[in-house]
Design a protein around this motif. Structure first.
Motif, PDB file in Angstrom:
ATOM      1  N   ASP A  86       0.810  -1.219   0.000  1.00  0.00           N
ATOM      2  CA  ASP A  86       0.000   0.000   0.000  1.00  0.00           C
ATOM      3  C   ASP A  86       0.847   1.276   0.000  1.00  0.00           C
ATOM      4  O   ASP A  86       0.443   2.284  -0.581  1.00  0.00           O
ATOM      5  N   THR A  89       1.803   1.969  -3.523  1.00  0.00           N
ATOM      6  CA  THR A  89       0.692   2.258  -4.428  1.00  0.00           C
ATOM      7  C   THR A  89      -0.137   3.468  -4.012  1.00  0.00           C
ATOM      8  O   THR A  89      -0.774   4.082  -4.861  1.00  0.00           O
ATOM      9  N   MET A  90      -0.171   3.795  -2.705  1.00  0.00           N
ATOM     10  CA  MET A  90      -0.978   4.962  -2.299  1.00  0.00           C
ATOM     11  C   MET A  90      -0.324   5.823  -1.217  1.00  0.00           C
ATOM     12  O   MET A  90      -0.953   6.764  -0.737  1.00  0.00           O
ATOM     13  N   GLY A  91       0.908   5.550  -0.883  1.00  0.00           N
ATOM     14  CA  GLY A  91       1.579   6.350   0.132  1.00  0.00           C
ATOM     15  C   GLY A  91       1.588   5.670   1.500  1.00  0.00           C
ATOM     16  O   GLY A  91       2.551   5.767   2.232  1.00  0.00           O
ATOM     17  N   GLY A  92       0.465   5.015   1.827  1.00  0.00           N
ATOM     18  CA  GLY A  92       0.384   4.256   3.077  1.00  0.00           C
ATOM     19  C   GLY A  92       0.479   5.129   4.315  1.00  0.00           C
ATOM     20  O   GLY A  92       0.202   6.330   4.286  1.00  0.00           O
ATOM     21  N   LEU A  93       0.910   4.506   5.418  1.00  0.00           N
ATOM     22  CA  LEU A  93       0.965   5.241   6.687  1.00  0.00           C
ATOM     23  C   LEU A  93       1.831   6.499   6.605  1.00  0.00           C
ATOM     24  O   LEU A  93       1.444   7.540   7.139  1.00  0.00           O
ATOM     25  N   PHE A 148       0.923  -3.417 -10.041  1.00  0.00           N
ATOM     26  CA  PHE A 148       0.633  -3.033  -8.660  1.00  0.00           C
ATOM     27  C   PHE A 148       0.194  -4.264  -7.875  1.00  0.00           C
ATOM     28  O   PHE A 148      -0.688  -4.991  -8.322  1.00  0.00           O
ATOM     29  N   PRO A 150      -1.253  -4.515  -4.261  1.00  0.00           N
ATOM     30  CA  PRO A 150      -1.573  -3.817  -3.011  1.00  0.00           C
ATOM     31  C   PRO A 150      -1.596  -4.775  -1.822  1.00  0.00           C
ATOM     32  O   PRO A 150      -1.454  -5.988  -1.988  1.00  0.00           O
ATOM     33  N   CYS A 152      -1.210  -4.728   2.867  1.00  0.00           N
ATOM     34  CA  CYS A 152      -0.376  -4.216   3.960  1.00  0.00           C
ATOM     35  C   CYS A 152      -0.103  -5.330   4.942  1.00  0.00           C
ATOM     36  O   CYS A 152      -0.683  -5.374   5.998  1.00  0.00           O
ATOM     37  N   TYR A 176      -9.491 -14.059  -6.271  1.00  0.00           N
ATOM     38  CA  TYR A 176     -10.112 -12.994  -5.477  1.00  0.00           C
ATOM     39  C   TYR A 176      -9.419 -12.774  -4.132  1.00  0.00           C
ATOM     40  O   TYR A 176      -9.174 -11.638  -3.729  1.00  0.00           O
ATOM     41  N   GLU A 177      -9.080 -13.856  -3.440  1.00  0.00           N
ATOM     42  CA  GLU A 177      -8.542 -13.726  -2.067  1.00  0.00           C
ATOM     43  C   GLU A 177      -7.165 -13.064  -2.038  1.00  0.00           C
ATOM     44  O   GLU A 177      -6.703 -12.662  -0.983  1.00  0.00           O
ATOM     45  N   ILE A 179      -5.982 -10.336  -3.789  1.00  0.00           N
ATOM     46  CA  ILE A 179      -5.858  -8.876  -3.900  1.00  0.00           C
ATOM     47  C   ILE A 179      -6.645  -8.272  -2.746  1.00  0.00           C
ATOM     48  O   ILE A 179      -7.869  -8.320  -2.697  1.00  0.00           O
ATOM     49  N   LYS A 180      -5.919  -7.761  -1.768  1.00  0.00           N
ATOM     50  CA  LYS A 180      -6.525  -7.148  -0.585  1.00  0.00           C
ATOM     51  C   LYS A 180      -5.778  -5.859  -0.276  1.00  0.00           C
ATOM     52  O   LYS A 180      -4.582  -5.766  -0.524  1.00  0.00           O
ATOM     53  N   TYR A 181      -6.508  -4.882   0.258  1.00  0.00           N
ATOM     54  CA  TYR A 181      -5.860  -3.593   0.553  1.00  0.00           C
ATOM     55  C   TYR A 181      -5.426  -3.473   2.015  1.00  0.00           C
ATOM     56  O   TYR A 181      -5.019  -2.402   2.444  1.00  0.00           O
ATOM     57  N   ASP A 182      -5.592  -4.540   2.775  1.00  0.00           N
ATOM     58  CA  ASP A 182      -5.195  -4.441   4.193  1.00  0.00           C
ATOM     59  C   ASP A 182      -4.347  -5.627   4.629  1.00  0.00           C
ATOM     60  O   ASP A 182      -3.928  -6.418   3.799  1.00  0.00           O
TER      61      ASP A 182
END
Lengths: 182, 238
Positions: A86, A89-93, A148, A150, A152, A176-177, A179-182
């Motif tokens: 993350d 891909t989005m900057g994260g924490l 990408f 993603p 964390c 499906y399982e 690709i998770k964003y967390d």
């Protein structure tokens, strides 16, 4: 001279959690070193590119100018750039500071914070220190990113399947399982 | 009382009742049309446009468009899927959606839609806007960073709770959900048992002190994509 494809990795503004997840492929790491040679990477502590690489794996976004230089160096030396996790891909924490002006961030960290002990009363500004950017940038806002992953961190299976697909020149179809964003 | 209406969605024959929306008829038939602002217990709002379908070649919001006889509806075409992807990607860059520390992660409809649409990263630059957090209520907090302005809470408070806790304030990029009290949610008659609390599709409205109660792997969208429960109806009907 080995003819195996080469892989490079780096951690920019990340926590090394994504690298931990890479190591989490368990005994498949033995298969991986049969398939590829690691070039510049914190895993083998090679500091500089010695060859062109097929894959460059980037953990973390860009928080200072050194991050930008390393990322650009990877883009120059690698055919495929993977933004892993993350933060990439989005900057994260680290990107949480994007909501606070840089001056206030530095003052809180070095001058005003409740646990700060800094009798000199100065924000570190040595020329050796890389300049901090106005905000944290995801990798794709600095260089072109090809893939990408993603998460964390991204699951070990996600990284493994992506690498295997890339090395075999096959399209990446993650279930499906994975690709998770967390 | 109601006349039966026949139309097709992606070539599949669907029957609806007069006065039903395309989204309602599709759901009953076991066809999932992605949606964010629409909720089965609320008046349609037609604001998120994620449920856009082609009706006889023209884009329409399935949540507000009534069924009509002989209509040809396209739902899962490449063009429509691309449009939905774009909408969801824009929602991600426009707010501050940090899934890694959000209590709603795994149960979030925005995140689940992104998974279903196969989004690995938005193709737009992130805004990183500055938004406020309201913790004035003893049992509920509101995080505007995660709000997608779907208006579910606004409608739920009026229609289901019989209160009037929320209202939209401002327009365009400045639009936000406001409270019916100048000093925050804690000064309204909102209660933690109100429906608006659980109806938020994202992590903008959350109960205090219950975060991360469900382990990873057992959350709503960990194993099955959003819409699976609707699609299961169709599989059963066959």
């Amino acid at each position: 001279m080995s003819t195996k494809p080469k892989v490079a990795t780096t951690s920019l503004a990340g926590c090394f959690g994504c690298h931990m997840s890479l190591l989490d492929i368990d005994d498949r790491i033995l298969k991986l070193i049969e398939l590829v040679d690691f070039n510049k990477s914190p895993i083998n502590d090679i500091k500089k590119f010695t060859d062109r690489c097929l894959v460059g794996i980037i953990e973390g976004g860009c928080s200072n100018e050194e991050n930008v230089h390393v990322l650009q160096d990877f883009r120059k030396h690698c055919d495929v750039i993977i933004a892993l996790g993350d933060c990439a891909t989005m900057g994260g924490l680290p990107a949480m500071r994007n909501h606070v002006p840089l001056k206030e961030c530095l003052e809180e960290a070095y001058l005003k914070g409740p646990t700060v002990y800094n009798p000199g009363g100065k924000v570190p500004g040595d020329a050796e220190l890389p300049l901090i950017l106005d905000k944290v940038y995801p990798c794709q806002e600095v260089v072109k990113v090809d893939l990408f992953l993603p998460g964390c961190p991204p699951p070990a299976d996600t990284i493994w399947q992506a690498l295997v697909a890339l090395l075999n020149n096959k399209p990446l179809e993650l279930p499906y399982e994975l690709i998770k964003y967390d | 009382m109601s006349a039966t209406i026949h139309f097709t969605i992606d070539g599949v024959e669907v029957t609806g009742k007069a006065g039903q929306t395309i989204l309602q008829a599709a759901s009953e038939a076991g066809i999932y049309i992605p949606r964010l602002c629409a909720h089965k217990d609320l008046t349609p709002h037609g604001s998120c446009r994620v449920c856009t379908v082609m009706v006889n070649g023209r884009p329409q919001a399935a949540c507000t468009q009534p069924v009509s006889d002989g209509a040809i509806v396209e739902n899962e075409t490449a063009e429509i899927k691309e449009l939905r992807r774009n909408l969801v990607e824009m929602l991600f860059v426009e707010g501050n959606h940090y899934c890694m520390f959000c209590e709603k992660s795994g149960n979030c409809e925005l995140q689940a839609l992104a998974y279903r649409l196969g989004i690995q990263a938005p193709r737009y630059p992130y805004f990183f806007p500055q938004r406020a957090l309201d913790a004035t209520h003893p049992d509920i907090f509101i995080d505007h960073n995660r709000c997608i302005l779907c208006g579910r809470c606004v409608r739920a408070s009026k229609e289901l709770d019989g209160k009037n806790v929320f209202q939209f304030i401002g327009r365009g990029a400045h639009k936000r959900v406001g409270f019916n009290a100048p000093d925050g949610l804690g000064h309204t008659d909102a209660a933690v048992s109100d429906r608006f609390v659980s109806i938020c599709p994202v992590g903008a409205i959350l109960k205090k002190r219950v975060g991360y109660a469900i382990p990873v792997g057992q959350r709503l969208f960990d194993k099955r994509p959003i819409g699976s429960e609707i699609e299961a109806r169709r599989a059963k009907g066959k």
